[in-house]
Design an enzyme around this catalytic site. Structure first.
Site, PDB file in Angstrom:
ATOM      1  N   GLY B  29       0.766  -1.171   0.014  1.00 15.99           N
ATOM      2  CA  GLY B  29       0.043  -0.037  -0.186  1.00 15.99           C
ATOM      3  C   GLY B  29       0.797   1.444  -0.068  1.00 15.99           C
ATOM      4  O   GLY B  29       0.205   2.376  -0.303  1.00 15.99           O
ATOM      5  N   CYS B 237     -27.354  -8.666 -17.010  1.00 18.58           N
ATOM      6  CA  CYS B 237     -26.735  -8.599 -18.558  1.00 18.58           C
ATOM      7  C   CYS B 237     -27.780  -8.710 -19.481  1.00 18.58           C
ATOM      8  O   CYS B 237     -28.445  -9.956 -19.513  1.00 18.58           O
ATOM      9  CB  CYS B 237     -25.661  -9.097 -18.558  1.00 18.58           C
ATOM     10  SG  CYS B 237     -24.868  -8.891 -20.303  1.00 18.58           S
ATOM     11  N   CYS B 240     -25.744 -11.802 -21.718  1.00 22.32           N
ATOM     12  CA  CYS B 240     -25.473 -13.208 -20.980  1.00 22.32           C
ATOM     13  C   CYS B 240     -26.655 -13.380 -19.729  1.00 22.32           C
ATOM     14  O   CYS B 240     -26.547 -14.437 -19.487  1.00 22.32           O
ATOM     15  CB  CYS B 240     -24.163 -13.135 -20.670  1.00 22.32           C
ATOM     16  SG  CYS B 240     -23.775 -12.382 -19.166  1.00 22.32           S
ATOM     17  N   CYS B 262     -22.412  -6.708 -19.691  1.00 22.74           N
ATOM     18  CA  CYS B 262     -21.189  -6.795 -19.015  1.00 22.74           C
ATOM     19  C   CYS B 262     -20.079  -6.055 -19.145  1.00 22.74           C
ATOM     20  O   CYS B 262     -20.046  -5.963 -20.550  1.00 22.74           O
ATOM     21  CB  CYS B 262     -20.707  -8.454 -18.948  1.00 22.74           C
ATOM     22  SG  CYS B 262     -21.732  -9.612 -18.339  1.00 22.74           S
ATOM     23  N   CYS B 268     -18.717 -12.291 -20.228  1.00 25.41           N
ATOM     24  CA  CYS B 268     -19.959 -12.183 -20.935  1.00 25.41           C
ATOM     25  C   CYS B 268     -19.785 -13.295 -22.116  1.00 25.41           C
ATOM     26  O   CYS B 268     -20.760 -14.168 -22.086  1.00 25.41           O
ATOM     27  CB  CYS B 268     -20.129 -10.870 -21.340  1.00 25.41           C
ATOM     28  SG  CYS B 268     -21.780 -10.431 -21.852  1.00 25.41           S
TER      29      CYS B 268
END
Lengths: 199, 289
Positions: B29, B237, B240, B262, B268
């Site tokens: 980080g 979606c 899909c 997606c 997808c």
């Protein structure tokens, strides 16, 4: 310096294909640092004076004229100094406090309080120690922390020093352990415990 | 192959970047400064991610590049070609087949594995930058772990909008120490930052590299009474039918018609290949025919 001393051991032992072999060596070093306790194999370099293949690869992958190296008494030799100068151009310094990298056996590298541990604003300005080991195995000290799913084990020379190093976080030293062609790493973020302390 | 050095960059540059990556992994980080090079693409097009990828690639890698989840957009296509040409690596669109994935602003839907590396392109790596413009000050704030300002920002969101309105680049705290900008991924992706893969972040213009080792603790900042929520559009979606993936909204006509698809194109396609169909899948197939 006597030119006649420039032996084969100094001129050879580097990478035959530096770009690709450095990439392989770094991938191993990075995965070792990302997953403390993992033991990986590297190849392609051989420094003189009893330096392991893994430590030789680390020197070639990471060191250049911008990274002063301190050689602990266990590994300091004229041949190794020339090998480092010839293959990496890194300056070998007289004291551990100037070093970005240090190489040696554990007994020869300690005490750890002389190395740079970074500053509060720049904890990255700390030394990385390359510790030559007799053997590296996934037994012994218990490791937990970033990079470790549950817990890992690694043969460490001791526990107390790494515990003190962890207490400095986010400052502190980072370690590579090398033996033959194997290497492992221990960043400052890892919590180290004696096997007996863990149920 | 080509006349380029492997993966474009010279060896000394790669060593410098590699040393920064190792320190970044050791202090999760924390943003490690590095001497970012000028790349043959403009700033803002992934120069940081490209330099990190170049330093990490090995010839055996199979590279995937995504831009907002898609493999076929300009940024993704040009970076993929760049490495095909300069590193000679194989490329793929399939998340599961890739060993190194460079991404702009998304994490793939499919969980990543321990042998994969995810490289993020980061525009502004400093999570405190819009709260405090001076680098000297933000650096001091990180060293003192002084992150009150971030919570004030999130609180002001609640005071103004009734909820935390920050929806992307949502700040996280890493291993209880550094507050980190996860790059402008939607906050839907934040839970996926805790991953088995190695995650590296490269900011070229801002000259910073940071990292998350596998299984690193990553906590999205929040309040007890306003807990963090990974949100997405409340639809399935239209191609899909997935009800769990992150969606893009697409305007399809001048009458306000729209569809949701997606954002992860590989996810997808994989679902459609497996026979899943969404609301508009049939229409779409007719178009294609």
């Amino acid at each position: 310096m006597d030119d006649a001393v420039m032996t084969d051991a100094v001129m050879t032992g580097g990478f035959s294909d530096p770009s690709i072999q450095s990439a392989w060596g770094f991938r191993a070093a990075m995965m070792a640092m990302a997953r403390p306790g993992d033991i990986l194999a590297v190849s392609g370099a051989q420094a003189p004076g009893g330096v392991s293949v893994a430590a030789s690869v680390m020197l070639l992958v990471l060191c250049d004229p911008e990274t002063p190296i301190w050689l602990a008494p266990s590994h300091d030799s004229a041949d190794l100094r020339r090998w480092i100068a010839f293959h990496t151009g890194a300056p070998v310094v007289a004291t551990r406090g100037e070093a970005v990298f240090a190489l040696g056996s554990w007994d020869s590298l300690v005490p750890l309080d002389g190395y740079r541990i970074g500053t509060a604003e720049y904890p990255d300005r700390s030394a990385t120690l390359i510790v030559e080991m007799g053997a590296l195995q996934g037994v012994g000290a218990v490791l937990t922390g970033p990079g470790i799913a549950d817990r890992a084990r690694l043969t460490l020379p001791e526990v107390a020093a790494f515990r003190a190093n962890r207490a400095l976080f986010p400052l502190g030293l980072d370690f590579f352990f090398t033996s033959g062609d194997k290497l492992a790493a221990l960043p400052r973020s890892t919590v180290v415990a004696e096997p007996a302390e863990v149920v | 192959m080509s006349d380029y050095n492997f993966a474009y960059l010279d060896e000394q540059t790669k060593r410098m970047i590699r040393r920064a990556i190792l320190k970044a992994l050791a202090v999760p980080g924390y943003q490690v400064p590095f001497a970012s090079r000028e790349m043959p693409m403009p700033y803002g097009w992934g120069t940081g991610g490209v330099q990190v990828s170049a330093a990490c690639l090995v010839p055996e890698d199979r590279l995937k590049v995504i831009d907002q989840g898609a493999d076929d957009t300009t940024n993704a296509v040009s970076i993929r070609r760049f490495f095909e040409r300069t590193a000679g690596v194989a490329t793929t669109g399939r998340t599961a087949e890739a060993t190194l994935i460079q991404t702009r602003h998304r994490i793939p839907e499919e969980p990543l594995t321990r042998d994969q590396i995810l490289v993020y392109q980061v525009p502004i790596p400093e999570p405190l930058r819009f709260l405090e413009p001076r680098e000297t000050e933000t650096r001091k704030m990180h060293s003192l772990e002084e992150y009150g300002l971030v919570h004030v920002k999130l609180y002001e969101d609640i005071a103004r909008h009734g909820q935390i309105a920050t929806s992307y680049a949502y700040p996280v705290k890493v291993e209880g120490r550094y507050v980190m900008d996860p790059s402008p991924i939607p906050k839907f992706d934040n839970p996926k930052l805790e991953s088995a893969a190695v995650q590296l972040f490269g900011a070229g213009r801002e000259q910073r590299i940071y990292a998350l080792p596998p299984h690193c603790k990553v906590v999205s900042l929040d309040f007890e009474d306003h807990p963090f929520e990974a949100t997405k559009a409340d639809h399935a979606c239209d191609l899909c039918g997935s009800g769990t993936s992150y969606l893009d909204e697409v305007i399809v006509d001048d009458a306000g018609g729209r569809m949701f698809v997606c954002s992860d194109t590989d996810y997808c396609e994989g679902r459609r290949d497996a026979g899943h169909r969404g609301r508009l899948a049939a229409i779409n197939q007719e178009d294609a025919a």
